[in-house]
Motif scaffolding. Sequence first.
Motif, PDB file in Angstrom:
ATOM      1  N   LEU A  94       0.826  -1.208   0.000  1.00  0.00           N
ATOM      2  CA  LEU A  94       0.000   0.000   0.000  1.00  0.00           C
ATOM      3  C   LEU A  94       0.858   1.255   0.000  1.00  0.00           C
ATOM      4  O   LEU A  94       0.544   2.260  -0.640  1.00  0.00           O
ATOM      5  CB  LEU A  94      -0.943  -0.014   1.206  1.00  0.00           C
ATOM      6  CG  LEU A  94      -2.067  -1.059   1.140  1.00  0.00           C
ATOM      7  CD1 LEU A  94      -2.814  -1.134   2.471  1.00  0.00           C
ATOM      8  CD2 LEU A  94      -3.039  -0.740  -0.001  1.00  0.00           C
ATOM      9  N   CYS A  95       1.955   1.171   0.730  1.00  0.00           N
ATOM     10  CA  CYS A  95       2.875   2.288   0.793  1.00  0.00           C
ATOM     11  C   CYS A  95       3.442   2.591  -0.594  1.00  0.00           C
ATOM     12  O   CYS A  95       3.519   3.741  -1.024  1.00  0.00           O
ATOM     13  CB  CYS A  95       4.005   1.831   1.713  1.00  0.00           C
ATOM     14  SG  CYS A  95       4.701   3.097   2.640  1.00  0.00           S
ATOM     15  N   ILE A  96       3.819   1.543  -1.278  1.00  0.00           N
ATOM     16  CA  ILE A  96       4.376   1.705  -2.619  1.00  0.00           C
ATOM     17  C   ILE A  96       3.313   2.252  -3.573  1.00  0.00           C
ATOM     18  O   ILE A  96       3.553   3.181  -4.342  1.00  0.00           O
ATOM     19  CB  ILE A  96       4.962   0.366  -3.103  1.00  0.00           C
ATOM     20  CG1 ILE A  96       6.268   0.095  -2.342  1.00  0.00           C
ATOM     21  CG2 ILE A  96       5.192   0.374  -4.605  1.00  0.00           C
ATOM     22  CD1 ILE A  96       6.815  -1.295  -2.498  1.00  0.00           C
ATOM     23  N   ARG A  97       2.104   1.716  -3.483  1.00  0.00           N
ATOM     24  CA  ARG A  97       1.020   2.209  -4.347  1.00  0.00           C
ATOM     25  C   ARG A  97       0.710   3.671  -4.091  1.00  0.00           C
ATOM     26  O   ARG A  97       0.367   4.411  -4.993  1.00  0.00           O
ATOM     27  CB  ARG A  97      -0.249   1.409  -4.073  1.00  0.00           C
ATOM     28  CG  ARG A  97      -0.284   0.129  -4.807  1.00  0.00           C
ATOM     29  CD  ARG A  97      -1.725  -0.193  -5.168  1.00  0.00           C
ATOM     30  NE  ARG A  97      -1.845  -1.604  -5.382  1.00  0.00           N
ATOM     31  CZ  ARG A  97      -2.845  -2.350  -4.943  1.00  0.00           C
ATOM     32  NH1 ARG A  97      -3.841  -1.793  -4.258  1.00  0.00           N
ATOM     33  NH2 ARG A  97      -2.873  -3.620  -5.183  1.00  0.00           N
ATOM     34  N   ALA A  98       0.815   4.062  -2.830  1.00  0.00           N
ATOM     35  CA  ALA A  98       0.428   5.429  -2.469  1.00  0.00           C
ATOM     36  C   ALA A  98       1.501   6.453  -2.842  1.00  0.00           C
ATOM     37  O   ALA A  98       1.192   7.614  -3.077  1.00  0.00           O
ATOM     38  CB  ALA A  98       0.124   5.513  -0.976  1.00  0.00           C
ATOM     39  N   PHE A  99       2.758   6.012  -2.911  1.00  0.00           N
ATOM     40  CA  PHE A  99       3.825   7.013  -3.069  1.00  0.00           C
ATOM     41  C   PHE A  99       4.663   6.889  -4.344  1.00  0.00           C
ATOM     42  O   PHE A  99       5.506   7.734  -4.586  1.00  0.00           O
ATOM     43  CB  PHE A  99       4.738   6.990  -1.836  1.00  0.00           C
ATOM     44  CG  PHE A  99       4.066   7.562  -0.625  1.00  0.00           C
ATOM     45  CD1 PHE A  99       4.055   8.934  -0.407  1.00  0.00           C
ATOM     46  CD2 PHE A  99       3.381   6.746   0.262  1.00  0.00           C
ATOM     47  CE1 PHE A  99       3.398   9.479   0.687  1.00  0.00           C
ATOM     48  CE2 PHE A  99       2.718   7.278   1.354  1.00  0.00           C
ATOM     49  CZ  PHE A  99       2.721   8.641   1.571  1.00  0.00           C
ATOM     50  N   ILE A 239      -0.382   7.868   6.807  1.00  0.00           N
ATOM     51  CA  ILE A 239      -1.556   7.079   7.192  1.00  0.00           C
ATOM     52  C   ILE A 239      -2.756   7.452   6.325  1.00  0.00           C
ATOM     53  O   ILE A 239      -3.465   6.580   5.803  1.00  0.00           O
ATOM     54  CB  ILE A 239      -1.897   7.293   8.694  1.00  0.00           C
ATOM     55  CG1 ILE A 239      -0.818   6.669   9.577  1.00  0.00           C
ATOM     56  CG2 ILE A 239      -3.272   6.731   9.033  1.00  0.00           C
ATOM     57  CD1 ILE A 239      -0.774   5.156   9.591  1.00  0.00           C
ATOM     58  N   SER A 240      -3.007   8.739   6.120  1.00  0.00           N
ATOM     59  CA  SER A 240      -4.214   9.082   5.364  1.00  0.00           C
ATOM     60  C   SER A 240      -4.105   8.658   3.909  1.00  0.00           C
ATOM     61  O   SER A 240      -5.105   8.283   3.298  1.00  0.00           O
ATOM     62  CB  SER A 240      -4.605  10.554   5.520  1.00  0.00           C
ATOM     63  OG  SER A 240      -3.479  11.358   5.511  1.00  0.00           O
ATOM     64  N   ALA A 241      -2.898   8.672   3.358  1.00  0.00           N
ATOM     65  CA  ALA A 241      -2.735   8.184   1.977  1.00  0.00           C
ATOM     66  C   ALA A 241      -3.059   6.690   1.914  1.00  0.00           C
ATOM     67  O   ALA A 241      -3.775   6.223   1.020  1.00  0.00           O
ATOM     68  CB  ALA A 241      -1.312   8.440   1.493  1.00  0.00           C
ATOM     69  N   ILE A 242      -2.563   5.934   2.885  1.00  0.00           N
ATOM     70  CA  ILE A 242      -2.821   4.489   2.906  1.00  0.00           C
ATOM     71  C   ILE A 242      -4.303   4.222   3.156  1.00  0.00           C
ATOM     72  O   ILE A 242      -4.916   3.360   2.508  1.00  0.00           O
ATOM     73  CB  ILE A 242      -1.945   3.797   3.979  1.00  0.00           C
ATOM     74  CG1 ILE A 242      -0.482   3.817   3.528  1.00  0.00           C
ATOM     75  CG2 ILE A 242      -2.408   2.359   4.229  1.00  0.00           C
ATOM     76  CD1 ILE A 242       0.492   3.226   4.529  1.00  0.00           C
TER      77      ILE A 242
END
Length: 367
Positions: A94-99, A239-242
């Motif tokens: 999720l971190c990778i997808r978000a950033f 957190i809000s991006a995830i």
Amino acid sequence: MSQPIPRQALDRCPPYVQGKSAIAGVENPIKLSSNESPFGPSPHAREAFRQTAETLHRYPDGGQTALRQVIASKFGIEEERIVCGNGSEELILLCIRAFIDPGDEVLVSENGFVMTRIHALVQGAEIVVAAEDGWDQSVDHILAGVTDKTRIVAIANPNNPTGTYLPASEIQRLHAGLPGTVLLLLDGAYADYVLQEDFDSGLELVRHSENVIMTRTFSKLYGLAGMRIGWAYAPMCVISAIQRIRTPFNTNWPAQAAAASALQDTEFADMVRDHTIKWREHMREQLMALDIIVPPSVTNFLLMQIPESHSSTALGAAKFLTENGILLRPTGVSGPGDCLRVTVGSAEENEAFLVKITQYMRTETRS
Ligand SMILES: *Cc1c(COP(=O)(O)O)cnc(C)c1O
């Protein structure tokens, strides 16, 4: 014939190779290949899991409220800065997808978690690899690998498959050297085993920064690998991006309930940790007495390197052990070449392993 064609990025992904769990013709192999806990989960966690059988028709709490509360109070951190995932691996994804946008760079350490690379490649990222320094991750090499395209720096601390760790001062130095726009991802899958006073899993760093995320798992010390549950602690911007992209029910009821109970059973966790450390040190001593090179580990596993001067090889040892019903993990794919990783198992499993590896090393030396 025409066919649907997967995205080109998939062509660049190495397959994930799971630790072996079966040997043809062997009924109950000794599985020391995946860093699982030989004890399984705490009895309280098992009971909490059983009770969820009555409410399986209900959707889980998408807010993960009870579990986040337990985590927050156990670690003294802010509930709203915690998010849970289907294993900590999902949180990395999720971190990778978000950033990450295509073409961005994800900087990883040489022996880093292979799934981090796979997720980054699927996203279209370029992987930049920082060489390690002996058995340790090198802050200097990581910092030297940062460019204006770097978006995420991902390291596991303690590291897998080496079992070593970077002290808090080195992680602070790494963080201090990164631009504020680069997200530092600290994978703390093995943090629960570490008692060293100069270690910080990332709790302190996350608390006081805007660009660090720490992931943790219930798969190892807490014995819940099969449930798929982990958590992350991060600043609100992360957190809000995830939260925006995770599926609302990524963590199921039984997993949330079992994890919350597991975390509260401190006595059980202490017992597992004590056993692990005691056996890990004993096994390391025994292996080194066989001339195997074994870096000091703070985790529930040991990396074994058979010296080049020796007539045997890691693959030869793996084959011999497999023939004797014992599964280890050759690390050729995701780790240093010609090494084997062994998980600390139950007393009986460890004894059986030591007998067989001794037999193998002695026989090969004579030949
Ligand atoms: C085992 C492990 C994990 C845990 O993954 P889960 O998805 O939580 O089971 C994460 N990172 C590393 C380096 C590991 O070895």
